[in-house]
Design an enzyme around this catalytic site. Structure first.
Site, PDB file in Angstrom:
ATOM      1  N   SER A 149       0.843  -1.191   0.000  1.00 34.29           N
ATOM      2  CA  SER A 149       0.000   0.000   0.000  1.00 34.29           C
ATOM      3  C   SER A 149       0.874   1.235   0.000  1.00 34.29           C
ATOM      4  CB  SER A 149      -0.903   0.019   1.242  1.00 34.29           C
ATOM      5  OG  SER A 149      -1.509   1.298   1.410  1.00 34.29           O
ATOM      6  N   TYR A 162      -1.871  -1.441  10.338  1.00 30.58           N
ATOM      7  CA  TYR A 162      -2.026  -1.733   8.911  1.00 30.58           C
ATOM      8  C   TYR A 162      -0.807  -1.259   8.117  1.00 30.58           C
ATOM      9  CZ  TYR A 162      -3.906  -1.608   4.166  1.00 30.58           C
ATOM     10  OH  TYR A 162      -4.100  -1.779   2.813  1.00 30.58           O
TER      11      TYR A 162
END
Length: 258
Positions: A149, A162
């Site tokens: 990401s 995350y």
């Protein structure tokens, strides 16, 4: 005459493929001739969505099945890989797309919240590679593709667990590329930016507000959608990237510039 697809005859397992990026990749791979295993979280909503993806692929003349697996549980990952390889007669491509997401104040989150995030996103990717290894070794076109990401590069308040897991994926890809390179297996990752998927719609129904926030960071002044990423996965899965391994491919509208 219709020319063969770029993935003609290849077998691809894609996790988190019931919707969003995973579903877009599954459709593109199938359109290019691959037999696709559409893996999904084992809950009714995701199962129904995966069934629709499979039906779309089959209606277009492609080959696909749905297969459930909860990546929190190692034994389900093993079963998923075995089921996929048995149905397809082997594996050529594995896309580790499924991931857990969440928001939490970093100094208030529990140890369990932290551990679950790392278990699904990092350990799940590792175990998928581990159990798929023997099948990929038998392929002449072996490609393992992980998903990181843009947050691994930029950070984001409220998502430390995350962000950490997605940064770990980068290290996993670089290390694994050297571990399996001698076996003829390529390992790469796609790094999405801000992508308007069903998940984002659920979290932020007002698309205009979210769009205004993200476009300030991007060079390209439009939102990214799941289909915008499918081409990068196709490139990394196919022969055009045959001498590429250990790389992170950004698909973020010009957000992180190297």
């Amino acid at each position: 005459m219709t020319s063969p697809g770029r993935l003609e005859g290849r077998r691809a397992l894609i996790t988190g493929a019931s919707r969003g990026i995973g579903a877009a990749v599954a459709r593109r791979f199938a359109a290019e001739g691959a037999s696709v295993i559409v893996s999904h979280e084992p809950i009714p909503e995701r199962a129904a969505e995966a069934g629709l993806v499979v039906s779309e692929i089959q209606a277009a003349g492609g080959s696909a099945i749905a297969a459930p697996a909860d990546l929190l549980h190692p034994e389900q990952i093993t079963a998923l890989v075995d089921t996929a390889a048995q149905w397809a007669g082997g594996l050529d491509i594995v896309v580790a797309n499924a991931a857990m997401t969440g928001r939490a104040v970093w100094h208030e989150m529990s140890v369990d919240e932290w551990d679950r995030m790392q278990a699904v996103n990092v350990r799940g990717t590792y175990l998928l590679a581990k159990h798929a290894h023997r099948f990929l070794c038998d392929s002449e076109h072996a490609s393992f593709i992980a998903v990181t990401s843009v947050m691994a590069e930029t950070g984001l308040p409220g998502a430390l667990h995350y962000t950490t897991s997605k940064a770990a994926i980068i290290g996993l890809v670089r290390g694994l590329a050297f571990e399996v390179g001698a076996d003829g297996i390529r390992v790469n990752a796609v790094m999405p930016g801000a992508i308007r998927t069903e998940h984002e719609v659920e979290l932020a129904p007002d698309g205009d507000v979210v769009t205004e926030r993200w476009l300030k960071r991007q060079a390209l002044q439009r939102r990214g959608y799941a289909d915008d990423l499918a081409g990068a996965f196709l490139f990394l899965a196919g022969d055009d990237s045959d001498f590429i391994s250990g790389q992170i491919v950004n698909v973020d509208g010009g957000w992180v510039l190297r």
